[in-house]
Design an enzyme around this catalytic site. Sequence first.
Site, mmCIF file in Angstrom:
data_model
loop_
_atom_site.group_PDB
_atom_site.id
_atom_site.type_symbol
_atom_site.label_atom_id
_atom_site.label_comp_id
_atom_site.label_asym_id
_atom_site.label_seq_id
_atom_site.Cartn_x
_atom_site.Cartn_y
_atom_site.Cartn_z
ATOM 1 N N GLY A 51 0.792 -1.230 0.000
ATOM 2 C CA GLY A 51 0.000 0.000 0.000
ATOM 3 C C GLY A 51 0.826 1.283 0.000
ATOM 4 O O GLY A 51 0.476 2.254 -0.661
ATOM 5 N N ASP A 110 -6.502 3.474 9.396
ATOM 6 C CA ASP A 110 -7.926 3.136 9.404
ATOM 7 C C ASP A 110 -8.313 2.739 10.836
ATOM 8 O O ASP A 110 -8.517 3.606 11.675
ATOM 9 C CB ASP A 110 -8.127 2.005 8.379
ATOM 10 C CG ASP A 110 -9.576 1.638 8.137
ATOM 11 O OD1 ASP A 110 -10.418 2.537 8.124
ATOM 12 O OD2 ASP A 110 -9.864 0.444 7.948
ATOM 13 N N PHE A 159 -14.392 3.859 1.195
ATOM 14 C CA PHE A 159 -13.305 2.983 0.772
ATOM 15 C C PHE A 159 -12.612 3.605 -0.432
ATOM 16 O O PHE A 159 -13.234 3.853 -1.467
ATOM 17 C CB PHE A 159 -13.804 1.581 0.432
ATOM 18 C CG PHE A 159 -12.687 0.585 0.331
ATOM 19 C CD1 PHE A 159 -12.195 -0.044 1.466
ATOM 20 C CD2 PHE A 159 -12.105 0.300 -0.891
ATOM 21 C CE1 PHE A 159 -11.132 -0.949 1.384
ATOM 22 C CE2 PHE A 159 -11.048 -0.604 -0.983
ATOM 23 C CZ PHE A 159 -10.574 -1.223 0.156
ATOM 24 N N ASP A 166 -5.454 -0.453 -2.973
ATOM 25 C CA ASP A 166 -6.077 -1.372 -3.927
ATOM 26 C C ASP A 166 -7.521 -1.711 -3.587
ATOM 27 O O ASP A 166 -7.978 -1.527 -2.461
ATOM 28 C CB ASP A 166 -5.302 -2.694 -3.952
ATOM 29 C CG ASP A 166 -5.550 -3.520 -2.698
ATOM 30 O OD1 ASP A 166 -5.288 -2.997 -1.598
ATOM 31 O OD2 ASP A 166 -6.047 -4.659 -2.809
ATOM 32 N N ARG A 172 -3.985 0.177 -7.814
ATOM 33 C CA ARG A 172 -2.856 0.785 -7.094
ATOM 34 C C ARG A 172 -2.159 1.830 -7.966
ATOM 35 O O ARG A 172 -1.504 2.736 -7.464
ATOM 36 C CB ARG A 172 -1.835 -0.285 -6.692
ATOM 37 C CG ARG A 172 -2.331 -1.281 -5.655
ATOM 38 C CD ARG A 172 -1.161 -2.083 -5.110
ATOM 39 N NE ARG A 172 -1.569 -3.296 -4.416
ATOM 40 C CZ ARG A 172 -1.900 -3.356 -3.133
ATOM 41 N NH1 ARG A 172 -1.906 -2.260 -2.399
ATOM 42 N NH2 ARG A 172 -2.234 -4.501 -2.572
HETATM 43 P P1 5GP Z 1 -5.743 -0.517 9.836
HETATM 44 O O1 5GP Z 1 -4.900 -1.574 10.495
HETATM 45 O O2 5GP Z 1 -5.413 0.885 10.234
HETATM 46 O O3 5GP Z 1 -7.213 -0.815 9.972
HETATM 47 O O4 5GP Z 1 -5.570 -0.741 8.315
HETATM 48 C C1 5GP Z 1 -4.613 -0.217 7.585
HETATM 49 C C2 5GP Z 1 -4.583 -0.931 6.271
HETATM 50 O O5 5GP Z 1 -5.884 -1.290 5.803
HETATM 51 C C3 5GP Z 1 -4.039 0.028 5.241
HETATM 52 O O6 5GP Z 1 -2.645 -0.042 5.189
HETATM 53 C C4 5GP Z 1 -4.711 -0.451 3.980
HETATM 54 O O7 5GP Z 1 -3.932 -1.482 3.416
HETATM 55 C C5 5GP Z 1 -6.027 -1.016 4.428
HETATM 56 N N1 5GP Z 1 -7.145 -0.042 4.257
HETATM 57 C C6 5GP Z 1 -7.811 0.640 5.203
HETATM 58 N N2 5GP Z 1 -8.741 1.463 4.669
HETATM 59 C C7 5GP Z 1 -8.638 1.304 3.343
HETATM 60 C C8 5GP Z 1 -9.310 1.903 2.213
HETATM 61 O O8 5GP Z 1 -10.201 2.764 2.306
HETATM 62 N N3 5GP Z 1 -8.920 1.477 0.983
HETATM 63 C C9 5GP Z 1 -7.952 0.535 0.807
HETATM 64 N N4 5GP Z 1 -7.652 0.201 -0.445
HETATM 65 N N5 5GP Z 1 -7.291 -0.038 1.826
HETATM 66 C C10 5GP Z 1 -7.635 0.347 3.078
HETATM 67 MG MG MG Z 2 -1.700 -1.449 3.916
#
Ligand code: 5GP
Ligand code: MG
Length: 187
Positions: A51, A110, A159, A166, A172
């Site tokens: 990412g 997130d 999202f 992705d 990406r």
């Molecule tokens: P967290 O552990 O903070 O919930 O998640 C982080 C990871 O979730 C990010 O590095 C990403 O890979 C994925 N992620 C979270 N929200 C989104 C989003 O809106 N779109 C995409 N493509 N990936 C997300």
């Molecule tokens: Mg990620």
Amino acid sequence: MPSPHGPPELKHLDHVLVTALAIKRRIAGLGDQLNAEYASKDMMVVAIVNGALIFTADLLRSLRSPLRLDCLRASSYHAGTKATGEPRIVDQMKLDVRGQHVLLVDDILDTGKTLAAVACLIKTKGAASVKTCVLLDKKARRMVPFEADYVGFEIPNEFVVGYGLDFNERYRNLPCIGVLKPKYYAG
Ligand code: 5GP
Ligand code: MG
């Protein structure tokens, strides 16, 4: 043969949330802040791939420090748009972080689980300091108390794809950040 319904690769997208130009300008601003912070520190950047790949590549070129770079791979999204379970570190770093001032770079903050887990891991490995930089921050979704030190853009709870992010491993390569059509959110 070209599809009669337009480029098939864009059919999941609703609208552009952050333009390529806005990203470029914001990265220049983050670069200024980071150059001040790390002016006299031995800096190591750790990117959480895939990412953070594109964000890191552009951010690095705005930094003046002769920094070291490593990547690690964390996984919580297996398919679609729903995170499943706790983040797993599925590919370890190669470089030694002991005594290093580490800047962790990710695409989006997130729930906070990924960065909280990775920051904790890097501290236990003996880094001198650990700070975090994310391109996007979805504050509304936080499940663990974690804030990034450097944030490109705060965004609403939608999202997003593009610029490294992705949907089922696609999009990406978009140069901007786009919002997925809500009908695909359920994943
Ligand atoms: P967290 O552990 O903070 O919930 O998640 C982080 C990871 O979730 C990010 O590095 C990403 O890979 C994925 N992620 C979270 N929200 C989104 C989003 O809106 N779109 C995409 N493509 N990936 C997300
Ligand atoms: Mg990620």
